[in-house]
Design an enzyme around this catalytic site. Structure first.
Site, PDB file in Angstrom:
ATOM      1  NE  ARG A   1      -9.373  -5.748   5.979  1.00  0.00           N
ATOM      2  CZ  ARG A   1      -8.590  -4.910   5.802  1.00  0.00           C
ATOM      3  NH1 ARG A   1      -8.914  -3.765   5.490  1.00  0.00           N
ATOM      4  NH2 ARG A   1      -7.272  -5.301   5.785  1.00  0.00           N
TER       5      ARG A   1
ATOM      6  CG  ASN B   1      -9.581  -2.276   0.070  1.00  0.00           C
ATOM      7  OD1 ASN B   1      -7.943  -2.491  -0.032  1.00  0.00           O
ATOM      8  ND2 ASN B   1      -9.870  -1.758   1.019  1.00  0.00           N
ATOM      9  CG  HIS B   2      -8.655   2.184  -0.412  1.00  0.00           C
ATOM     10  ND1 HIS B   2      -9.297   3.109   0.171  1.00  0.00           N
ATOM     11  CD2 HIS B   2      -8.530   1.225   0.704  1.00  0.00           C
ATOM     12  CE1 HIS B   2      -9.268   3.152   1.620  1.00  0.00           C
ATOM     13  NE2 HIS B   2      -8.759   1.949   1.871  1.00  0.00           N
TER      14      HIS B   2
ATOM     15  CG  ASP C   1      -2.046  -1.077   1.275  1.00  0.00           C
ATOM     16  OD1 ASP C   1      -1.443  -2.224   0.752  1.00  0.00           O
ATOM     17  OD2 ASP C   1      -2.940  -0.886   1.804  1.00  0.00           O
TER      18      ASP C   1
ATOM     19  CG  HIS D   1      -6.232  -5.638   2.521  1.00  0.00           C
ATOM     20  ND1 HIS D   1      -6.736  -4.718   2.051  1.00  0.00           N
ATOM     21  CD2 HIS D   1      -6.892  -6.710   2.868  1.00  0.00           C
ATOM     22  CE1 HIS D   1      -8.310  -4.932   2.193  1.00  0.00           C
ATOM     23  NE2 HIS D   1      -8.217  -6.173   2.690  1.00  0.00           N
TER      24      HIS D   1
ATOM     25  CG  ASP E   1      -9.330   6.535  -0.794  1.00  0.00           C
ATOM     26  OD1 ASP E   1      -9.588   7.555  -1.147  1.00  0.00           O
ATOM     27  OD2 ASP E   1      -9.814   5.620  -0.990  1.00  0.00           O
ATOM     28  NE  ARG E   2      -7.591   4.930   6.118  1.00  0.00           N
ATOM     29  CZ  ARG E   2      -8.030   3.723   5.876  1.00  0.00           C
ATOM     30  NH1 ARG E   2      -7.616   3.005   4.992  1.00  0.00           N
ATOM     31  NH2 ARG E   2      -9.042   3.378   6.510  1.00  0.00           N
TER      32      ARG E   2
ATOM     33  CG  ASP F   1      -5.384  -0.285  -0.771  1.00  0.00           C
ATOM     34  OD1 ASP F   1      -6.188  -0.445  -1.693  1.00  0.00           O
ATOM     35  OD2 ASP F   1      -5.568  -0.531   0.492  1.00  0.00           O
TER      36      ASP F   1
ATOM     37  CG  HIS G   1      -3.277   3.809   1.642  1.00  0.00           C
ATOM     38  ND1 HIS G   1      -4.550   3.977   1.191  1.00  0.00           N
ATOM     39  CD2 HIS G   1      -3.127   2.438   2.468  1.00  0.00           C
ATOM     40  CE1 HIS G   1      -4.942   2.736   1.302  1.00  0.00           C
ATOM     41  NE2 HIS G   1      -4.391   2.166   2.201  1.00  0.00           N
TER      42      HIS G   1
ATOM     43  CG  HIS H   1      -4.781  -5.138  -2.101  1.00  0.00           C
ATOM     44  ND1 HIS H   1      -3.827  -4.025  -1.866  1.00  0.00           N
ATOM     45  CD2 HIS H   1      -5.941  -4.752  -1.291  1.00  0.00           C
ATOM     46  CE1 HIS H   1      -4.337  -3.187  -0.797  1.00  0.00           C
ATOM     47  NE2 HIS H   1      -5.425  -3.640  -0.474  1.00  0.00           N
TER      48      HIS H   1
END
Length: 742
Positions: free
Chosen positions: A666, A546-547, A482, A693, A517-518, A514, A484, A599
């Site tokens: 989740r 998943n993002h 990730d 993940h 985001d964030r 990923d 992010h 992922h």
């Protein structure tokens, strides 16, 4: 009217049928309150034939069962038209003048259509398998056990398993396999064939025959133990014979038969259909679709090498070769090296300071010696067709090298802009000497940046769509988890791992999803990764996390980030363009046929038996993976089960479910156990799984007996203190590397 249910799948005149008669007056004016009269009676086929029936289907149903001992779903009786007339039972090859391969009732034909459709066996696939069958059988119209053994060897099955498969494929029970029986059997084994609805029932019939070694229509306890053992070994390769026996004793209790020493087909189908007996979805499976095997895919054996005399004056596609032009050291299929068209100059820091075009230098005069006559012939023909070409004496294929080092190409302009974005500038000449802070765009026009981003996304989407859903990579490969939106750490990885760029770095690079985001720089991370993908499409690889889904980004930060940086209209346009690229991302990768990279987690056996070949069926455009591909959603969201989560109740649940339980962390997908992981690795001949993940304090974590590694490549995640790491797969070693991002 009447309805018929068969008592058992017994094939002879001893079969009995329970006939249910419904009687009601047709004229309700004379009997306005007449009740329906229902009567039940067990009858033999001969007795049914003398009954007066409104429609012929019940009698046809009884006749079919009496002929072959099969029991079909009543829903399949709703077939338009009448059963076809009897035709030749012989195999239909190009030498056979018949119009059909076997005698099949309309019910059987409909069942077989279900099976072929479920396996995605269209005319092309059936033709390929038919050609393979004819090639192995030779002049024979059908396959004996000996020939069938050779056929199954093409799919990697040892000779000792051939009798079991032969028995399962032999629908007519006449000790020979026709081409249609062979195609149908492979359809039942195909990993694409779902283990649900009608296709599941048909698969279960094959499975039952596979284990029914004496073909008596029932499984004795020894045969049942063999089935249970195969199911359990797929879940836990190390299970003992004693544990298998105990499991078989317990599972035998789920069946309705009072005689526990025998299991009839109807009881088996009922228990599987009601989910009382689980695990059959993984049985009787090919590792990949039949048409993907070399034995089926390559209809012609390799041509023997010709001698020097035969090679003389051989003409291929209009270009003449001589024996002297042939390099004996180049074997068919060997990789062929080509000369790159640029030369670069590199500073001691590792950055590139200058790029020169090789054909502009004096060395170009000597290049003719390095090319075969065929290449030169083709190049010169192209040169003659190009009017005004400055290189009309010798044109060499520039390939991807031109765009790779072209400073004015879209991806290189984007990377140049990101270098500007990254740097702190005390006096920015582009902005009247005003200082520019690091990780800011300064005076750059957002509209121009957005336009460049739209151009990048349009190009890279085509690259992603063309890639397989399961990438096949070779080592050395660096694997990153990730990111992010942490552009700061991404630059740190670049300066350590690919300072000269991925093209000049002798390694592949795989990102596990990923990207947004964030973090506050999701847009810059995506712009960088997309640009590098365009520059080095065969070395820089991205898979989906998943993002990389619209509704997730709407809940987190990436959508609002795009609007903030570009404004409402342009922001939404860029956001949608980026997500169209995400829709086309591959879902997983395999390195050296041994390391599965994803992922989230491994696929459950409910998806094509848990074989990697099922990834080929994932659509190349997936805007809503939750609804459009259960497999894609699983591998994007699943997690490994931790030891601290295994209380007594959870252990029991895990055991009953084959190692996959609902992911309470989740709220979607699965948690998978160590035994489920080991079964997945064994089933696909893999050694390890590398996934992302989950944030890890050290940037990585080794789990599940050292067979699973989690990697996370964004330090200080959500204000935390975790480190960033990557993994290197090289020379049969998996190495973890932590990056100092301070």
């Amino acid at each position: 009217s009447s309805g018929i249910n068969a008592e058992y799948g017994v094939a002879n005149d001893q079969a009995r049928f329970r006939v249910i008669f419904y009687a009601q007056p047709a004229d309700t004016t004379e009997y306005p309150v007449a009740e329906v009269v229902v009567k039940k009676k067990w009858m033999k086929l001969a007795e049914i034939k003398v009954c007066t029936l409104r429609k012929p289907e019940p009698l046809q149903f009884a006749e079919y069962i009496s002929q072959d001992g099969q029991i079909y779903p009543l829903s399949l009786l709703a077939v338009e038209g009448t059963p076809p007339p009897q035709q030749c039972r012989m195999h239909m090859s190009r030498s056979c003048g018949c119009n059909a391969k076997m005698v099949y009732s309309s019910i059987q034909m409909k069942m077989h259509r279900y099976l072929l459709d479920a396996a995605h066996f269209g005319p092309r696939e059936q033709s390929m398998i038919m050609e393979y069958f004819d090639r192995v059988c030779g002049a024979q119209n059908t396959a004996s056990l000996e020939i069938f053994t050779q056929l199954m060897a093409g799919f990697g099955f040892p000779a000792e398993q051939a009798p079991d498969f032969f028995r399962a494929f032999d629908i007519k029970k006449d000790n020979e396999i026709t081409s249609q029986e062979f195609i149908l059997g492979l359809a039942a084994m195909d990993p694409n064939t779902p283990h649900g609805s009608s296709s599941a029932e048909m698969r279960c019939r094959y499975i039952f025959r596979y284990y029914d070694k004496n073909l008596d229509g029932k499984l004795d306890f020894v045969e049942f133990c063999h089935m249970v053992g195969d199911i359990q070994r797929l879940k836990n390769p190390n299970i003992s014979p004693e544990e298998i026996h105990e499991e078989a004793v317990q599972l035998a209790k789920v069946f309705s038969s009072e005689d526990k020493s025998s299991l009839y087909l109807t009881e088996f189908l009922t228990a599987v259909g009601m989910l009382k007996f689980r695990g059959t979805s993984s049985l009787f499976r090919l590792q990949k679709s039949a048409v993907k095997y070399d034995a089926v895919r390559n209809p012609h054996p390799p041509v023997a090498a010709k001698n020097d005399e035969e090679m003389k004056d051989m003409n291929v596609e209009g270009m003449t070769f001589s024996a002297n032009d042939v390099n004996d050291n180049n074997k068919p299929g060997d990789p062929q090296y080509e000369l790159a068209m640029h030369t670069v100059k590199v500073r001691r820091t590792g950055t590139i300071s200058d790029v020169a075009v090789l054909w502009d230098s004096d060395q170009v005069k000597n290049l003719a010696m390095t090319h075969s006559s065929a290449q030169l012939c083709r190049a010169n023909e192209e040169a003659k067709q190009k009017e005004g070409s400055p290189y009309n004496t010798l044109v060499i294929d520039r390939s991807h090298s031109v765009d790779t080092f072209n400073e004015h190409s879209n991806p290189n302009e984007m990377l140049s802009g990101l270098r500007y974005f990254e740097r702190h500038i005390k006096s920015d000449p582009n902005n009247q000497g005003i200082p520019k802070a690091a990780f800011s765009w300064g005076c750059v026009d957002p509209t121009l940046l957005g336009t460049c981003m739209l151009s990048i996304t349009e190009q890279v989407q085509k690259v992603f769509v063309a890639e397989p859903r399961l990438l096949q990579l070779s080592s050395p490969t660096y694997i990153l988890g990730d990111v992010h939106g942490n552009f700061h750490d991404l630059v740190a990885f670049e300066k350590v791992l690919w300072r000269m760029g991925p093209v000049l770095t002798p390694s592949n690079f795989l990102f596990l999803g990923d990207y947004v985001d964030r973090g506050e720089y999701g847009l810059e991370v995506v712009a960088y990764l997309f640009a590098q993908k365009l520059i080095a499409p065969q070395k820089f690889f991205l898979i989906r996390g998943n993002h990389e889904v619209r509704n997730i980004q709407a809940m987190f930060t990436f959508k609002s980030e795009c609007i903030s940086k570009f404004g409402q209209a342009m922001g939404l346009k860029v956001w949608e363009a980026v997500n169209k690229c995400f829709d086309a991302l591959p879902l997983a990768a395999v390195i050296d046929d041994k390391i599965f990279c994803v992922h989230g987690g491994i696929p459950s056996p409910e998806n094509g038996g848990g074989y990697l070949s099922v990834f080929e069926d994932i659509p190349h455009n997936l805007p809503d993976p939750e609804k459009e591909s259960r497999l894609a959603w699983e591998v994007m969201w699943s997690d490994p089960l931790r030891e601290d989560e295994l209380d007594a109740q959870t252990k029991e649940t895990v055991k009953d479910s084959g190692g996959f339980i609902s992911n309470h962390r989740r709220g979607t997908a699965y948690l998978f156990s160590r035994h489920a992981l080991e079964a997945f690795l064994k089933r696909n001949k893999l050694s390890h799984v590398i996934r992302a993940h989950e944030v890890k304090q050290a940037g990585f974590q080794v789990q599940q007996n050292g067979k699973l590694l989690t990697v996370f490549s964004s330090s200080g995640y959500c204000g935390g203190t975790n480190q960033a790491a990557c993994i290197l797969a090289d020379r049969n070693k998996i190495r973890t590397i932590r990056i100092d991002t301070s």
